[in-house]
Design a protein around this motif. Structure first.
Motif, PDB file in Angstrom:
ATOM      1  N   THR A 116       0.833  -1.205   0.000  1.00 53.21           N
ATOM      2  CA  THR A 116       0.000   0.000   0.000  1.00 53.21           C
ATOM      3  C   THR A 116       0.867   1.254   0.000  1.00 53.21           C
ATOM      4  O   THR A 116       1.807   1.373   0.803  1.00 53.21           O
ATOM      5  CB  THR A 116      -0.921   0.022   1.228  1.00 53.21           C
ATOM      6  N   GLY A 117       0.548   2.176  -0.877  1.00 50.70           N
ATOM      7  CA  GLY A 117       1.252   3.454  -0.913  1.00 50.70           C
ATOM      8  C   GLY A 117       0.370   4.573  -0.400  1.00 50.70           C
ATOM      9  O   GLY A 117      -0.810   4.661  -0.758  1.00 50.70           O
ATOM     10  N   ILE A 118       0.925   5.418   0.456  1.00 51.99           N
ATOM     11  CA  ILE A 118       0.209   6.581   0.987  1.00 51.99           C
ATOM     12  C   ILE A 118       0.864   7.814   0.388  1.00 51.99           C
ATOM     13  O   ILE A 118       2.025   8.102   0.670  1.00 51.99           O
ATOM     14  CB  ILE A 118       0.269   6.621   2.523  1.00 51.99           C
ATOM     15  N   LYS A 119       0.138   8.535  -0.456  1.00 51.84           N
ATOM     16  CA  LYS A 119       0.710   9.672  -1.172  1.00 51.84           C
ATOM     17  C   LYS A 119      -0.087  10.934  -0.893  1.00 51.84           C
ATOM     18  O   LYS A 119      -1.311  10.911  -0.854  1.00 51.84           O
ATOM     19  CB  LYS A 119       0.730   9.400  -2.682  1.00 51.84           C
ATOM     20  N   CYS A 120       0.632  12.024  -0.700  1.00 47.61           N
ATOM     21  CA  CYS A 120       0.007  13.318  -0.483  1.00 47.61           C
ATOM     22  C   CYS A 120      -0.091  14.038  -1.830  1.00 47.61           C
ATOM     23  O   CYS A 120       0.912  14.216  -2.519  1.00 47.61           O
ATOM     24  CB  CYS A 120       0.826  14.140   0.502  1.00 47.61           C
ATOM     25  N   GLU A 121      -1.304  14.443  -2.201  1.00 50.71           N
ATOM     26  CA  GLU A 121      -1.532  15.177  -3.442  1.00 50.71           C
ATOM     27  C   GLU A 121      -2.363  16.413  -3.126  1.00 50.71           C
ATOM     28  O   GLU A 121      -3.575  16.322  -2.919  1.00 50.71           O
ATOM     29  CB  GLU A 121      -2.254  14.295  -4.463  1.00 50.71           C
ATOM     30  N   GLY A 122      -1.700  17.562  -3.077  1.00 57.25           N
ATOM     31  CA  GLY A 122      -2.395  18.788  -2.723  1.00 57.25           C
ATOM     32  C   GLY A 122      -2.886  18.730  -1.290  1.00 57.25           C
ATOM     33  O   GLY A 122      -2.131  18.444  -0.368  1.00 57.25           O
ATOM     34  N   ASN A 123      -4.180  19.003  -1.110  1.00 63.06           N
ATOM     35  CA  ASN A 123      -4.759  18.994   0.232  1.00 63.06           C
ATOM     36  C   ASN A 123      -5.465  17.684   0.554  1.00 63.06           C
ATOM     37  O   ASN A 123      -6.315  17.634   1.443  1.00 63.06           O
ATOM     38  CB  ASN A 123      -5.758  20.146   0.367  1.00 63.06           C
ATOM     39  N   SER A 124      -5.121  16.617  -0.143  1.00 58.25           N
ATOM     40  CA  SER A 124      -5.718  15.320   0.133  1.00 58.25           C
ATOM     41  C   SER A 124      -4.643  14.251   0.100  1.00 58.25           C
ATOM     42  O   SER A 124      -3.545  14.462  -0.406  1.00 58.25           O
ATOM     43  CB  SER A 124      -6.817  14.997  -0.892  1.00 58.25           C
ATOM     44  N   GLN A 169      -4.407   3.839  -2.306  1.00 58.63           N
ATOM     45  CA  GLN A 169      -4.858   2.828  -3.255  1.00 58.63           C
ATOM     46  C   GLN A 169      -5.675   3.446  -4.386  1.00 58.63           C
ATOM     47  O   GLN A 169      -6.687   2.913  -4.817  1.00 58.63           O
ATOM     48  CB  GLN A 169      -5.657   1.736  -2.527  1.00 58.63           C
ATOM     49  N   GLY A 170      -5.227   4.613  -4.832  1.00 54.65           N
ATOM     50  CA  GLY A 170      -5.857   5.270  -5.968  1.00 54.65           C
ATOM     51  C   GLY A 170      -7.035   6.150  -5.638  1.00 54.65           C
ATOM     52  O   GLY A 170      -7.564   6.826  -6.512  1.00 54.65           O
ATOM     53  N   VAL A 171      -7.468   6.183  -4.367  1.00 49.64           N
ATOM     54  CA  VAL A 171      -8.633   6.972  -3.979  1.00 49.64           C
ATOM     55  C   VAL A 171      -8.173   8.169  -3.144  1.00 49.64           C
ATOM     56  O   VAL A 171      -7.470   7.999  -2.149  1.00 49.64           O
ATOM     57  CB  VAL A 171      -9.629   6.130  -3.161  1.00 49.64           C
ATOM     58  N   PRO A 229     -11.434  -4.721   7.283  1.00 48.51           N
ATOM     59  CA  PRO A 229     -11.903  -5.562   6.170  1.00 48.51           C
ATOM     60  C   PRO A 229     -10.731  -6.156   5.399  1.00 48.51           C
ATOM     61  O   PRO A 229      -9.583  -5.707   5.517  1.00 48.51           O
ATOM     62  CB  PRO A 229     -12.699  -4.581   5.310  1.00 48.51           C
ATOM     63  N   ALA A 230     -11.019  -7.152   4.609  1.00 50.14           N
ATOM     64  CA  ALA A 230      -9.990  -7.742   3.756  1.00 50.14           C
ATOM     65  C   ALA A 230      -9.584  -6.751   2.673  1.00 50.14           C
ATOM     66  O   ALA A 230     -10.406  -5.954   2.206  1.00 50.14           O
ATOM     67  CB  ALA A 230     -10.509  -9.037   3.126  1.00 50.14           C
ATOM     68  N   TYR A 231      -8.329  -6.786   2.299  1.00 50.51           N
ATOM     69  CA  TYR A 231      -7.858  -5.943   1.197  1.00 50.51           C
ATOM     70  C   TYR A 231      -8.510  -6.415  -0.093  1.00 50.51           C
ATOM     71  O   TYR A 231      -8.541  -7.616  -0.392  1.00 50.51           O
ATOM     72  CB  TYR A 231      -6.339  -6.048   1.091  1.00 50.51           C
ATOM     73  N   ASP A 232      -9.061  -5.470  -0.868  1.00 47.32           N
ATOM     74  CA  ASP A 232      -9.749  -5.843  -2.102  1.00 47.32           C
ATOM     75  C   ASP A 232      -9.217  -5.096  -3.316  1.00 47.32           C
ATOM     76  O   ASP A 232      -9.896  -4.989  -4.342  1.00 47.32           O
ATOM     77  CB  ASP A 232     -11.253  -5.599  -1.972  1.00 47.32           C
ATOM     78  N   GLY A 233      -8.001  -4.585  -3.195  1.00 45.20           N
ATOM     79  CA  GLY A 233      -7.403  -3.860  -4.315  1.00 45.20           C
ATOM     80  C   GLY A 233      -6.600  -4.770  -5.227  1.00 45.20           C
ATOM     81  O   GLY A 233      -6.639  -6.006  -5.129  1.00 45.20           O
ATOM     82  N   LEU A 234      -5.852  -4.144  -6.121  1.00 40.98           N
ATOM     83  CA  LEU A 234      -5.029  -4.897  -7.075  1.00 40.98           C
ATOM     84  C   LEU A 234      -3.850  -5.543  -6.356  1.00 40.98           C
ATOM     85  O   LEU A 234      -3.265  -4.970  -5.432  1.00 40.98           O
ATOM     86  CB  LEU A 234      -4.520  -3.963  -8.174  1.00 40.98           C
ATOM     87  N   LEU A 235      -3.486  -6.731  -6.817  1.00 40.79           N
ATOM     88  CA  LEU A 235      -2.358  -7.458  -6.220  1.00 40.79           C
ATOM     89  C   LEU A 235      -1.161  -7.537  -7.163  1.00 40.79           C
ATOM     90  O   LEU A 235      -0.093  -7.981  -6.760  1.00 40.79           O
ATOM     91  CB  LEU A 235      -2.796  -8.879  -5.833  1.00 40.79           C
TER      92      LEU A 235
END
Length: 267
Positions: A184-192, A196-198, A252-258
């Motif tokens: 999992t990557g945690i990225k800061c983009e602007g003020n959010s 996982q792409g969201v 919950p279980a991870y449901d993203g891309l593997l």
């Protein structure tokens, strides 16, 4: 083809009598008529190209008036894609289960044994919740400096809390309700913050399942988390920090891309 606006065929000094029926002839279009047709044709082509390029979305991102609108729009788009991925994954699993041979069965057994460690199974139990938030908006607006870094939550702040919880023996961690796994990557983009792409706006809720005493102590021992807590206690900064002991944390279980994407060295 356009037609002429008057009768033709008689000399200028001998016009036809009013009783004579007018004679008409076809006239080749002038350059301006050809140009008009080309402009209309090009406009139609551009409209078709824009529709295909947009894929049903707005090509003018400037129409978003605030961050919440952008976040909500992107969240809906990603959710729709995640639902499509889930449906395709279920189809693949159904087809895989239909393959009957000893090697495939052994591979499936090994994969099933690793699902829990990979975060593909839900985990419930006691734990802690940490909530991080920016300083109050009225305080930020009253600032006399352009340096807002101390007053907002950054990705390194979230990462520090997550890493501290892992070091404290957490069996599962979530950020904004999304399961965090090793990729999992945690990225800061602007003020959010994008997870996982969201994109998610603050406040950021980080929850962990595990021994509460060990998790609490790990948070107190982490130097980056300590620095954040100092800023939270400073009335001139007042970034948000809230730590809550929870009787039940549901991860919950991870449901993203593997699938993994990686670079390879060129020989």
């Amino acid at each position: 083809m356009p037609m002429s606006d008057g009768p033709v065929g008689g000399p200028a000094d001998n016009p036809p009598s009013p009783a004579s029926p007018p004679a008409w002839r076809w006239r080749l279009p002038g350059p301006w008529r050809v140009g008009t047709a080309l402009v209309l044709l090009m406009g139609s082509v551009l409209l078709i190209v824009s529709e295909n390029s947009s894929g049903g979305t707005d090509l003018r991102p400037g129409r978003y008036n605030d961050l919440a609108s952008l976040v909500n729009n992107e969240s809906r788009r990603v959710k729709a894609q995640q639902e499509q991925v889930a449906a395709l994954t279920a189809e693949v699993e159904t087809l895989t289960a239909g393959v009957q041979n000893e090697e495939a069965d052994e591979t499936r057994r090994q994969a099933d044994q690793l699902r829990g460690a990979a975060g593909l199974e839900p985990v419930n139990g006691p734990g802690v919740t940490v909530t991080l938030s920016d300083a109050p908006i009225e305080d930020i607006n009253a600032l006399s400096t352009d340096d807002l870094n101390p007053f907002v939550v950054h990705q390194q702040d979230i990462q520090a809390v997550v890493n501290a919880l892992w070091s404290g023996g957490a069996t599962a961690v979530t950020v904004q309700g999304q399961r965090v796994i090793s990729t999992t990557g945690i990225k800061c983009e602007g003020n959010s913050v994008t997870l996982q792409g969201v994109p998610y706006p603050q406040p950021y809720v980080i929850a962990a399942v595990g021994d509460q005493t060990a998790l609490f102590q790990a948070l107190q021992d982490d130097p980056v988390v300590q620095g954040y807590q100092v800023d939270a206690a400073d009335p001139e900064i007042s970034v948000g920090w809230e730590l809550t002991l929870e009787n039940l944390v549901q991860a919950p279980a991870y449901d993203g891309l593997l699938d993994l994407a990686y670079a390879e060295a060129i020989n």
